[in-house]
Design an enzyme around this catalytic site. Structure first.
Site, PDB file in Angstrom:
ATOM      1  CE  LYS A 182      -4.477   1.362   1.969  1.00 20.70           C
ATOM      2  NZ  LYS A 182      -4.896   1.333   1.273  1.00 20.70           N
TER       3      LYS A 182
HETATM    4  N1  PMP Z   1      -7.485  -2.810  -3.336  1.00 21.51           N
HETATM    5  C1  PMP Z   1      -7.369  -1.802  -2.911  1.00 21.51           C
HETATM    6  C2  PMP Z   1      -6.057  -0.754  -4.117  1.00 21.51           C
HETATM    7  C3  PMP Z   1      -7.085  -0.697  -1.556  1.00 21.51           C
HETATM    8  O1  PMP Z   1      -6.624   0.061  -1.025  1.00 21.51           O
HETATM    9  C4  PMP Z   1      -7.515  -1.463  -0.259  1.00 21.51           C
HETATM   10  C5  PMP Z   1      -7.761  -0.636   0.649  1.00 21.51           C
HETATM   11  N2  PMP Z   1      -6.952  -0.318   1.851  1.00 21.51           N
HETATM   12  C6  PMP Z   1      -8.653  -2.547  -0.665  1.00 21.51           C
HETATM   13  C7  PMP Z   1      -8.258  -3.281  -1.858  1.00 21.51           C
HETATM   14  C8  PMP Z   1      -9.319  -2.904   0.209  1.00 21.51           C
HETATM   15  O2  PMP Z   1      -7.820  -3.784   1.777  1.00 21.51           O
HETATM   16  P1  PMP Z   1      -8.317  -3.942   2.846  1.00 21.51           P
HETATM   17  O3  PMP Z   1      -9.789  -4.653   2.984  1.00 21.51           O
HETATM   18  O4  PMP Z   1      -7.772  -4.474   3.550  1.00 21.51           O
HETATM   19  O5  PMP Z   1      -9.413  -2.245   3.460  1.00 21.51           O
END
Ligand code: PMP
Length: 305
Positions: free
Chosen positions: A153
């Site tokens: 991320k």
């Molecule tokens: N894909 C991307 C590109 C994201 O930024 C996120 C948000 N973090 C997600 C999927 C979903 O991840 P999470 O459920 O861990 O928030």
């Protein structure tokens, strides 16, 4: 707003970072989105340690080692939520390569990373979160599954997601669904996608999608509820033919999709499977059951503040 910056809680207006910071110029920052929920008696921070583990992995992908332990960061997050008087919150920790050299040819020791944690009330991500949003394909590709940072991320990657999301809105949709380099479904700009077909849940593999913590939670909940969940290469056709579609993510939680590329999904209504999983999720995020490993912050500690 009070923000935790490099170990100190300070007013947002006093948080300063040089305009010559590496992170600002090259997107060399790792971040997380975490949610705190009010369970009535406690403030529950959903899967906080899993988010902190991913934050550390994302920072490591940038060659940055975090000088605070997970316990330090957990305490800092708790303090930020409490000191801002929040019980429900969206929490944003960010580790950014700071000022010093603006070279890409940098050794990680050259620029001291800046660590900040902010929190604010962000109840819904999309304005139509609960009634269903519209998705559009064909406005962008996800960062390649061959790229080094595909599971991190990292801020820089979000420029691509942002442009796709803006293109979707320009075409009248709420959100973009990005495809991978082979044309299979990848993910939305900041959320994973699930399709429901004949009672089976399907979601793209994590080859070209972030391994979302919400995605993982939904897969576990769906299994508990007796649904079969399949991961695989999904086509745009399968998206168009799905009985139900929904997005998952910390910010958007479980968001029903009722329109894809101008076609209604389930007659434009939120489907039963989506609603059932949404309800289970909203229970799980507030619970202290071991499978979600939430961090519960007792009300007493909030009262004491
Ligand atoms: N894909 C991307 C590109 C994201 O930024 C996120 C948000 N973090 C997600 C999927 C979903 O991840 P999470 O459920 O861990 O928030």
């Amino acid at each position: 707003m009070k923000i935790w910056m490099n170990g100190t809680l300070i007013d947002e207006e006093q948080c300063c970072i040089s305009v010559l910071s590496h992170g600002l110029h090259y997107g060399t920052s790792a971040f997380e989105g975490i949610r705190a929920y009010d369970s009535g008696s406690d403030v529950v921070i959903f899967r906080m340690m899993d988010h902190l583990a991913r934050l550390r992995r994302s920072a490591a992908a940038l060659g940055v080692s975090v000088r605070y332990s997970d316990e330090d960061l957990r305490d800092a997050i708790t303090t930020v939520v409490r000191e801002n008087g929040l019980r429900c919150a969206y929490i944003r920790p960010l580790i950014s390569i700071g000022p010093g050299s603006l070279s890409l040819n940098l050794s990680s020791a050259d620029n001291q990373p800046v660590v900040v944690i902010a929190a604010w009330d962000w109840s819904t991500y999309f304005s139509a979160d609960n009634q269903g949003i519209s998705l559009i394909t064909g406005v962008g590709r996800r960062v390649s599954s061959q790229a080094q940072l595909r599971q991190a991320k990292v801020s820089g990657a979000y420029a691509n997601a942002y442009v796709a999301s803006a293109a979707a809105r320009e075409k009248g949709a709420d959100e973009a669904l990005l495809l991978d380099e082979s044309g299979f479904l990848a993910e939305a700009s900041a959320a994973n996608i699930f399709l429901v077909k004949n009672g089976i849940l399907m979601t793209p593999t994590c080859r070209a999608a972030l391994a979302g913590i919400t995605r993982d939670t939904i897969m576990t909940l769906a299994n508990h509820l007796g649904y079969d969940v399949q991961e695989g290469d999904l086509t745009v056709k399968s998206l168009h033919e799905a009985d139900e579609v929904f997005l998952t993510g910390t910010a958007c939680q479980v968001t029903p999709v009722t329109n894809v590329d101008g076609r209604t999904v389930n007659g434009g209504n939120v489907g039963d499977v989506t609603r059932q999983l949404q309800c289970s999720y909203l229970k799980a995020v507030r619970s202290s059951s071991s499978f979600v490993s939430n961090v519960c912050v007792g009300t007493d500690s909030f009262r004491a503040a």
